[in-house]
Design an enzyme around this catalytic site. Structure first.
Site, short mmCIF file in Angstrom:
data_model
loop_
_atom_site.label_atom_id
_atom_site.label_comp_id
_atom_site.label_asym_id
_atom_site.label_seq_id
_atom_site.Cartn_x
_atom_site.Cartn_y
_atom_site.Cartn_z
N SER A 130 0.83 -1.21 0.00
CA SER A 130 0.00 0.00 0.00
C SER A 130 0.86 1.26 0.00
CB SER A 130 -0.91 0.05 1.23
OG SER A 130 -1.63 1.27 1.20
N LYS A 184 -4.45 -6.64 3.42
CA LYS A 184 -4.43 -5.51 2.46
C LYS A 184 -5.86 -5.17 2.03
CE LYS A 184 -3.39 -2.30 -0.25
NZ LYS A 184 -3.29 -2.20 -1.67
N HIS A 187 -7.39 -3.29 4.80
CA HIS A 187 -6.79 -1.94 4.78
C HIS A 187 -7.56 -1.06 3.80
CE1 HIS A 187 -4.35 1.03 2.66
NE2 HIS A 187 -3.70 1.23 3.80
N ASN A 188 -7.81 -1.61 2.61
CA ASN A 188 -8.51 -0.81 1.60
C ASN A 188 -9.96 -0.56 2.00
OD1 ASN A 188 -6.09 -1.15 0.29
ND2 ASN A 188 -7.01 -1.55 -1.69
N GLU A 191 -9.86 2.18 4.32
CA GLU A 191 -9.56 3.39 3.51
C GLU A 191 -10.85 3.93 2.87
OE1 GLU A 191 -6.23 2.78 0.70
OE2 GLU A 191 -7.53 3.67 -0.80
P1 NDP Z 1 -0.78 -0.41 -14.21
O1 NDP Z 1 -2.03 -0.40 -14.99
O2 NDP Z 1 -0.01 0.84 -14.08
O3 NDP Z 1 0.21 -1.50 -14.87
C1 NDP Z 1 -0.24 -2.78 -15.13
C2 NDP Z 1 0.91 -3.69 -15.43
O4 NDP Z 1 0.39 -5.00 -15.60
C3 NDP Z 1 1.64 -3.34 -16.72
O5 NDP Z 1 3.00 -3.60 -16.56
C4 NDP Z 1 1.01 -4.30 -17.72
O6 NDP Z 1 1.85 -4.62 -18.78
C5 NDP Z 1 0.82 -5.51 -16.83
N1 NDP Z 1 -0.19 -6.43 -17.36
C6 NDP Z 1 -1.52 -6.23 -17.39
N2 NDP Z 1 -2.13 -7.30 -17.92
C7 NDP Z 1 -1.15 -8.19 -18.21
C8 NDP Z 1 -1.15 -9.49 -18.75
N3 NDP Z 1 -2.29 -10.09 -19.11
N4 NDP Z 1 0.03 -10.09 -18.91
C9 NDP Z 1 1.18 -9.47 -18.56
N5 NDP Z 1 1.25 -8.26 -18.03
C10 NDP Z 1 0.08 -7.61 -17.86
O7 NDP Z 1 -1.14 -1.06 -12.80
P2 NDP Z 1 -0.61 -0.72 -11.33
O8 NDP Z 1 0.88 -0.71 -11.34
O9 NDP Z 1 -1.33 0.46 -10.81
O10 NDP Z 1 -1.15 -1.98 -10.51
C11 NDP Z 1 -0.50 -3.24 -10.49
C12 NDP Z 1 -1.06 -4.02 -9.32
O11 NDP Z 1 -0.79 -3.31 -8.12
C13 NDP Z 1 -2.58 -4.21 -9.36
O12 NDP Z 1 -2.90 -5.45 -8.79
C14 NDP Z 1 -3.07 -3.09 -8.49
O13 NDP Z 1 -4.35 -3.36 -7.96
C15 NDP Z 1 -1.99 -3.09 -7.42
N6 NDP Z 1 -1.87 -1.85 -6.65
C16 NDP Z 1 -1.95 -0.64 -7.27
C17 NDP Z 1 -1.83 0.52 -6.51
C18 NDP Z 1 -1.89 1.87 -7.16
O14 NDP Z 1 -1.95 2.86 -6.41
N7 NDP Z 1 -1.84 1.98 -8.48
C19 NDP Z 1 -1.60 0.47 -5.05
C20 NDP Z 1 -1.44 -0.86 -4.52
C21 NDP Z 1 -1.59 -1.96 -5.31
P3 NDP Z 1 1.73 -3.87 -20.22
O15 NDP Z 1 2.67 -2.71 -20.16
O16 NDP Z 1 2.17 -4.91 -21.19
O17 NDP Z 1 0.30 -3.48 -20.42
#
Ligand code: NDP
Length: 468
Positions: A130, A184, A187-188, A191
């Site tokens: 988080s 987690k 937590h959400n 939140e």
């Molecule tokens: P983003 O949308 O910024 O990035 C997603 C990532 O996942 C990209 O690297 C994308 O690759 C990859 N991806 C998606 N689908 C696939 C697939 N089918 N196969 C391979 N790669 C894939 O997401 P976030 O970084 O925001 O979130 C990532 C995780 O973290 C999620 O589970 C989210 O819930 C969690 N999270 C997010 C927070 C936030 O504040 N954003 C906070 C805490 C947790 P590509 O570039 O190829 O599309």
């Protein structure tokens, strides 16, 4: 070239920032992203940290770049993409390697993944992270679920990258299996409740009192110096002070009142319901986001019924709002922690509630000074059945609940929606009522369904003299 300490798949918002954080703390990291250009962009922007980052363009290359036993963080969209990555990793990893799902997984998926990986020689960690983008880059709160042994193998990296609260890392092993992702999720959920209650108070100030955003921002900024001191109150003050560069108006005024959600709030509610533990403030917050999405219906209904009215002679109510929010917060956290205590019992996790409060003191979205008080309360009164019965909280709630009552009453009279705060109050009132009204419900159930009831003066199941 087996020289990276750890690997990471998924260079999106969270993965890219987590990778830079890991590299900055002196660890070599190998990274892979499905879309190649994202890896190139990431490397181009990594600055001097690029020396510690190994860009990989296939999962096999990623595995080859990590020193065994290999820990690989998967930071992709929750759900099917995680299963896909695990399938791709299986053939390129070996005995003892660890797959770490750091996304927002549903803990049921985490439990399933543990059992699917059993017998493969690979181990799994379900890790809640988080703190959003900023947290991932400079120190998130990290909630680890899995075996103690697999945690021990990555503990140094996780401790290094986590947020620190007065020097203490906001990272802990919380239990086996889905424990980390469950915590987690809750937590959400908390939140959601925190944010909704803040928005309800904003509604009183904006619609009930007719205050302008900047003045409301000043109120929150003042509160941030007191008992409500927290990241969410801090950013609320900042948000309310900000102007839209395009129109020059306060930015909150040009933002559509339709809130998004990705599912973790709803999961919290589902788990609370399944465990039979009331989490009414979280439920109300999730429902409020759903209602917020019904913009067209709300506009039509306002035409039919009229919107909320003003609160007149509110001077004395302003100091109450701070206390009301505090009372609501206590009830919401009591609910969230009760859900975790219930899950801990149900799944045999032994969740360390005081530790959870401690690792939320920095790094995460609900970080606040309040969590320190909460951790101390759990340490001192581990046997209290509910946070509301911990001595420190009894004192605080005694002081704060009358204000919550006054605020809810005035808001309700004016027609200002207060779903989370009013349900927090109802929860508190229900919890502190020694003789409730369920005797009547039991009588009704017995009347129509012969379900029986307990008597206050005799053991066993009894039926009423209904004559039907
Ligand atoms: P983003 O949308 O910024 O990035 C997603 C990532 O996942 C990209 O690297 C994308 O690759 C990859 N991806 C998606 N689908 C696939 C697939 N089918 N196969 C391979 N790669 C894939 O997401 P976030 O970084 O925001 O979130 C990532 C995780 O973290 C999620 O589970 C989210 O819930 C969690 N999270 C997010 C927070 C936030 O504040 N954003 C906070 C805490 C947790 P590509 O570039 O190829 O599309």
């Amino acid at each position: 070239m087996e020289n990276a300490d750890i690997g990471l798949i998924g260079l999106g918002t969270m993965g890219s920032n987590l990778s830079l954080n890991i590299a900055e703390k002196g660890h070599r990291i190998a990274v892979f992203n499905r879309t190649r250009s994202r890896t190139d962009d990431f490397m181009a922007n990594a600055g001097e940290l690029r020396d510690r980052i190994v860009p990989c363009y296939s999962i096999a290359d990623l595995a080859a770049a990590i020193r065994p036993p290999r820990p690989v963080i998967v930071m992709v969209q929750a759900g099917k993409p995680v299963d896909e990555q695990i399938e791709l990793l299986k053939p390129v990893l070996s005995e003892g390697d660890i797959i770490i799902d750091a996304g927002n997984a549903n803990f049921h998926d985490t439990v399933r993944r543990f059992s699917e990986l059993a017998g493969t020689g690979l181990t799994f960690i379900g890790m809640g992270v988080s703190g959003g983008e900023e947290g991932a880059r400079h120190g998130p709160s990290i909630m680890v679920g899995g075996t103690r042994e697999s945690h021990a193998r990555v503990e140094d990296v996780l401790t290094a990258i986590s947020a620190k609260y007065e020097g203490e890392p906001c990272c802990a092993w919380l239990g086996e299996g889905g424990a980390g992702h469950f915590v987690k999720t809750i937590h959400n959920g908390i939140e959601y409740a925190d944010m909704q209650m803040i928005a309800e108070i904003y509604g009183v100030l904006r619609d009930g009192f007719g205050m302008e955003p900047k003045a409301i921002g000043d109120v929150f900024a003042t509160w941030n110096k007191g008992r409500l001191n927290s990241y969410l109150i801090e950013i609320t003050a900042k948000v309310l002070a900000a102007d839209d560069p395009k129109t020059g108006k306060p930015v909150v005024e040009i933002i559509l009142d339709r809130a998004g959600q990705k599912g973790t709030g709803r999961w919290s509610v589902i788990e609370a319901q399944t465990l039979g533990i009331p989490a009414t403030a979280i439920e109300a917050a999730v429902a409020a986001r759903v209602i917020s999405g019904m913009k067209d219906e709300r506009l039509a209904a306002e035409k039919v019924y009229g919107g909320p009215g003003r609160i007149t002679s509110y001077g004395a109510l302003i100091p109450d709002l701070e206390l009301a929010l505090f009372a609501g917060k206590i009830a919401a956290y009591a609910q969230g922690f009760a859900v975790m205590a219930g899950a801990s019992k149900e799944f045999g996790w032994g969740l360390p509630l005081a530790t959870i409060a401690k690792i939320w003191r920095a790094g995460c979205i609900i970080r606040s000074q309040f969590l320190g008080t909460l951790a101390a309360a759990f340490e001192e009164s581990a046997s209290a059945p509910n946070l509301l019965m911990a001595p420190a909280f009894i004192e605080m709630m005694k002081e704060a609940h009358p204000a919550l009552r006054r605020v809810v009453a005035r808001a309700m009279e004016a027609g200002l929606p207060m779903p989370a705060l009013s349900s927090a109050l109802a929860y508190f009132d229900g919890y502190r009522q020694g003789r409730g009204t369920s005797n009547l419900i039991q009588a009704q159930r017995d009347f129509f369904g012969a379900h029986g009831f307990e008597r206050i003066d005799a053991e066993g199941a009894h039926h009423g003299p209904w004559g039907n």
